[in-house]
Structures are given as C-alpha cells and as structure tokens.
Write an enzyme that holds these catalytic residues in place. Structure first.
Site, mmCIF file in Angstrom:
data_model
loop_
_atom_site.group_PDB
_atom_site.id
_atom_site.type_symbol
_atom_site.label_atom_id
_atom_site.label_comp_id
_atom_site.label_asym_id
_atom_site.label_seq_id
_atom_site.Cartn_x
_atom_site.Cartn_y
_atom_site.Cartn_z
ATOM 1 N N LYS A 1 -17.295 28.407 -29.911
ATOM 2 C CA LYS A 1 -17.708 27.928 -28.544
ATOM 3 C C LYS A 1 -17.116 28.176 -27.370
ATOM 4 C CE LYS A 1 -20.080 24.543 -28.044
ATOM 5 N NZ LYS A 1 -21.226 23.762 -27.964
ATOM 6 N N SER B 1 0.925 -1.165 0.017
ATOM 7 C CA SER B 1 0.045 -0.063 -0.104
ATOM 8 C C SER B 1 0.816 1.348 -0.143
ATOM 9 C CB SER B 1 -0.993 -0.124 1.284
ATOM 10 O OG SER B 1 -0.212 -0.153 2.386
ATOM 11 N N THR C 1 -40.674 25.721 -10.804
ATOM 12 C CA THR C 1 -40.848 24.206 -10.024
ATOM 13 C C THR C 1 -41.084 23.427 -11.293
ATOM 14 O OG1 THR C 1 -43.190 24.554 -10.029
ATOM 15 C CG2 THR C 1 -41.947 25.044 -7.950
ATOM 16 N N HIS C 2 -40.728 22.144 -11.178
ATOM 17 C CA HIS C 2 -40.847 21.458 -12.366
ATOM 18 C C HIS C 2 -40.234 21.916 -13.615
ATOM 19 C CE1 HIS C 2 -44.018 19.113 -10.203
ATOM 20 N NE2 HIS C 2 -44.734 20.535 -9.754
ATOM 21 N N SER D 1 -13.895 24.725 -27.874
ATOM 22 C CA SER D 1 -14.026 23.326 -28.670
ATOM 23 C C SER D 1 -12.975 23.341 -29.866
ATOM 24 C CB SER D 1 -15.615 23.686 -29.291
ATOM 25 O OG SER D 1 -15.545 22.596 -30.628
ATOM 26 N N ASN E 1 -17.395 26.726 -23.598
ATOM 27 C CA ASN E 1 -18.315 25.517 -23.090
ATOM 28 C C ASN E 1 -18.202 25.640 -21.455
ATOM 29 O OD1 ASN E 1 -19.060 24.388 -25.232
ATOM 30 N ND2 ASN E 1 -17.150 23.180 -25.811
HETATM 31 N N1 ARG Z 1 -1.177 -1.342 5.350
HETATM 32 C C1 ARG Z 1 -1.953 -1.913 6.253
HETATM 33 C C2 ARG Z 1 -3.582 -1.134 6.167
HETATM 34 O O1 ARG Z 1 -3.593 -0.092 5.599
HETATM 35 C C3 ARG Z 1 -1.596 -1.477 7.755
HETATM 36 C C4 ARG Z 1 -1.921 -2.855 8.596
HETATM 37 C C5 ARG Z 1 -1.499 -3.773 8.312
HETATM 38 N N2 ARG Z 1 -1.802 -4.911 9.256
HETATM 39 C C6 ARG Z 1 -1.815 -5.924 9.187
HETATM 40 N N3 ARG Z 1 -1.952 -7.039 10.245
HETATM 41 N N4 ARG Z 1 -1.422 -6.569 8.133
HETATM 42 O O2 ARG Z 1 -4.484 -1.424 6.720
#
Ligand code: ARG
Length: 458
Positions: A283, A23, A155-156, A277, A285
């Site tokens: 145009k 991540s 309205t509408h 455009s 836009n």
């Molecule tokens: N990168 C993980 C998350 O965003 C952090 C927590 C990870 N915990 C674990 N037990 N693998 O949730």
C-alpha cells in the site's frame, strides 16, 4: 514572586487557580509583539513628557535585552506571573529597577493584549497571503504545463462533459485567489491600533495614539475605548477566512484522494507525500491529503469556539477573552502548514493523462455538443435535448458510442443531423468549441491564466 497586582490582596492565590487562570504556557508565543508594542509605548510616553526620557531609554534597552534572552532561550517564563505581559514587565523591573515601573503608565493589559494579537495576526495573515500566492502560482504553472490535456468533467460525481485539466486546476486557483482577497480585506480591520484604550475608558494622561500607530505601522487608531478592549471581530473574521480556505483545501484534498485511487488513476502522488500501511506491504496511502481534509474540522471548530466564547460577553473586557488564543494559534498553524504541504504535494504529483483522456470520451460526454449542433440548425433547445436523449438511449440499447453511429442512424432521429456531426462529437473538438468567456476551450483557459498571472503580480 510577587504579582504586579498584589497590592489589595492579603492571601496568596491557590496553586490550582494559578494553573487555571494562567495563559503564559500559550501566550508566550506573543513575546515579540509584546516587546515591540511596549517599546513604542515607552517612546510615546517620553515624547509626551509623561515619563522622563532617560527612563524611556532604559526601558527600551532593557526590553531589547529581554528580547535577546527569549530568542536565545535564556528567559524563564513563570506561571505565577500569569501571562506574557506580566512576565516581561516583571523581568524589566528586575533588570532596570524603578524606571521599569513606569512602562505600564496609561496602559492596561486589556489594550495591551488586544495590541499583541493584532500585531501577531497582521504578521501571520501576511504570511498566509504569501503562501496562498505561491500555491496559486503553482496551480497556474501546472495549468500552463498541461495545456491541452483533456479529462472528464463531473457533475453529481457522474461524467458530464470533457474539460481541460487546466480548467479544473484553475478552478482551484480561483478559489485560492478569493481566499487571498478575503484575508487582504480582513487585514484592514486587523491593522487598527487599540492601545491607549487602557482598561476600558481611556486615560487622563496626555497620550498620543496617532504617534504610536505610526511607530507600529497601523493604518488607523480605534475610535472607542470600550470597543477597543472588547472587540475580537478581527480574530473571528480571520477564523472565518481560514475556515473558507480550509473548505477549499479540503475539497482539493478529497479529489487528490479520489484521483490517486486505482479506480481513477488520474494521478500518482509522490512517495514523499504518501505513507505506507503497517500490515499491507503493497500500500501507498494518500494520508497527507486525508489529514488535510481532516484538519478542516479543527479550524471550523476554532471558529465556533470563538463565536461561542464571545456571544454572551457584556462590555467591556472579560477574562473569557483570554481563551481567544488557542483557536487563533491553532488556526494559524493549521492553515500555514496546509498551504505549504498542498503546494509541495501538487508540485510532486504525476498525472495519468492517458487515463484521463480515455475517461473524457466515455459515457456520452459530448451529447450536449449534439444538442448545441441542432440548436445552430435552428432546432429549439428543448427539442434538441429530447432528440439527443433518444440518441443516447438508442446507443445504450445497441451498445454503441456516439462516434460509432452511422449517418443513417443519426438521420433517423433528426433530418437536421448532417455528416459534419462527426466533427463535433470528439472530445478534442468538444473542448475546443467551448470558447465562451470562462469556458474550457484552450483559448479561453489561456486568457484566464493570463489574467490570473497579472493579478498575481499586482
Ligand atoms: N492574559 C489576559 C488575556 O489574554 C490579558 C489581559 C488580562 N486582563 C485582566 N484584566 N486580567 O486576555
């Protein structure tokens, strides 16, 4: 690079798995909060005698150095170290040695990541509220500046009754004010410290969670360790507030698109907030307003994304929850940019006031004023409605406007109609007479703006 959890493993993680589970490519955005949380945690560990003071000092110093390295773009984020938490911890250990290995005492990434997102969201929600307040002030300013300008109210999507442009603008100001209130309310549940829950069950070590909450400016400490690491309600609530906000900005964007059309010509958007455009040279836009309307979809989607991601999760932490970051980050970016751009677009547009006023008078828009005139002459409203309906029918058939009718003609519909009826069917008079609380008379709208401005300052 060795993973902090490598102890019980004999084989290396496969490369595609590393890519799939990492991540760091997106959660590196949490770096500031991760460091802030760790510094507070280390202070607590030392205060409680869980780690030596000199180690806590070294940790603090090392983390501050890492802070600067990241800030200056000198830090190397490593995919094999999965996430922001392990990237920073590994760098710390490399920098200060054994002392760094004490930082993760009485903590898990599960409560750490919950802490980071809460710190992040707290800061961003405060910014969103500030942007909302700015937008609200812009709208109130426009309402004040254009006080007295009349436009058709719909309205509408059919012309209904004349209203003040200021009343129309303030309607949006009221929506954004409720949005700000919703975010304020969400902040109460965001601003709770989860750290100290550890993996899921708390710790055997004598931690002081209240102290950490104080250091980090949290209003409260979470009550249940299992809930602390598995709760993402606060983020879902943030997404729900944002979805409602985007629904509002999208409605406004839709009106800006409509109003800038040749057919309406109620506004002219500034060149800075429109695009051209590639084929039609003439145009101009309203793409910016269109995108504002279009981007609403991604925020609604982000809310559904997260609700769905959470719905089947058993207690407590599950890795699924790592997927919370995409929708949260994207929503923060979209909501902030939208608010900023909308305020700028409004400040730079020009109203076609003449055109609005002309539209307000057409389509028998003051017919209700005739009915209410009759009500004041003791005619029951249903009868008054019927009589006025017949007058309108007559006007349509004879190609006349309400003010072109002779008194004779009016009288043929009801004896209660007198000469003074002409002073009630003009658009100015119609608007002025709507003095009821919250109504569209200049008097009522000024009172509304006054109260609104006070609320803005509070
Ligand atoms: N990168 C993980 C998350 O965003 C952090 C927590 C990870 N915990 C674990 N037990 N693998 O949730």
């Amino acid at each position: 690079m060795k993973k902090p959890w490598a102890g019980r493993f004999t084989e290396k993680t496969s490369k595609p798995v590393e890519q799939y589970t990492q991540s760091i490519s997106f959660d590196k955005r949490l770096w500031k909060y991760d460091i802030e949380g760790s510094i507070a945690h280390a202070k607590m560990l030392s205060k409680q005698g869980i780690i030596p003071k000199k180690d806590a000092d070294a940790i603090g110093k090392g983390l501050k150095e890492i802070y600067r390295e990241i800030e200056e773009g000198r830090f190397r984020f490593r995919e094999e170290l999965e996430d922001i938490h392990m990237n920073i911890e590994s760098a710390l250990i490399k920098k200060i040695g054994e002392a760094g290995g004490r930082l993760h005492t009485a903590r898990s990434r599960n409560d750490q990541v919950a802490l980071d997102i809460r710190l992040y969201l707290r800061a961003e929600v405060r910014e969103i509220i500030a942007l909302l307040k700015k937008l609200m002030a812009v709208l109130a300013g426009m309402a004040e500046k254009n006080m007295g300008a009349i436009m058709p109210g719909y309205t509408h999507m059919q012309r209904a009754q004349p209203v003040l442009l200021s009343q129309h603008l303030m309607a949006y100001a009221q929506m954004f004010s409720r949005d700000a209130q919703r975010f304020e309310d969400a902040l109460k549940r965001i601003n709770v410290l989860p750290l100290g829950a550890c993996a899921l069950a708390g710790t055997t070590l004598p931690v002081d969670r209240e102290y950490v909450a104080g250091l980090l400016g949290f209003d409260a400490v979470s009550e249940n360790s299992m809930d602390s690491v598995s709760d993402r309600d606060f983020a879902i609530e943030f997404l729900a507030c944002s979805a409602t906000l985007m629904m509002h900005t999208s409605r406004m964007a839709e009106e800006l698109v409509l109003w800038s059309s040749e057919e309406f010509s109620f506004i002219e958007l500034s060149d800075a907030y429109t695009t051209g455009s590639s084929i039609m040279p003439q145009k101009k836009n309203p793409d910016v307003a269109e995108l504002m309307r279009g981007k609403t979809g991604r925020v609604y989607g982000n809310l559904m994304n997260m609700l769905t991601m959470m719905k089947g999760l058993p207690l407590a932490y599950n890795r699924d929850m790592q997927e919370d970051k995409g929708p949260v980050f994207d929503t923060v970016d979209t909501a902030k940019a939208t608010l900023e751009i909308l305020a700028g677009m409004l400040q730079n547009l020009k109203f076609g006031l003449k055109r609005m006023e002309a539209g307000a008078g057409a389509a028998f828009s003051t017919a209700t004023d005739i009915a209410e005139y009759l009500v004041r002459k003791k005619v029951p409203f249903r009868t008054a409605h019927e009589i006025t309906g017949r007058i309108v029918r007559y006007c349509i058939d004879s190609g006349k406007g309400l003010s072109e009718m002779t008194l004779q003609e009016y009288k043929s519909f009801s004896g209660a109609l007198e000469k003074d009826i002409y002073t009630f069917i003009g658009t100015q008079e119609s608007v002025k007479a709507r003095k009821s609380y919250g109504g569209t008379s200049p008097e009522a709208v000024k009172a509304q703006i006054g109260k609104f401005r006070k609320g803005l300052k509070a």
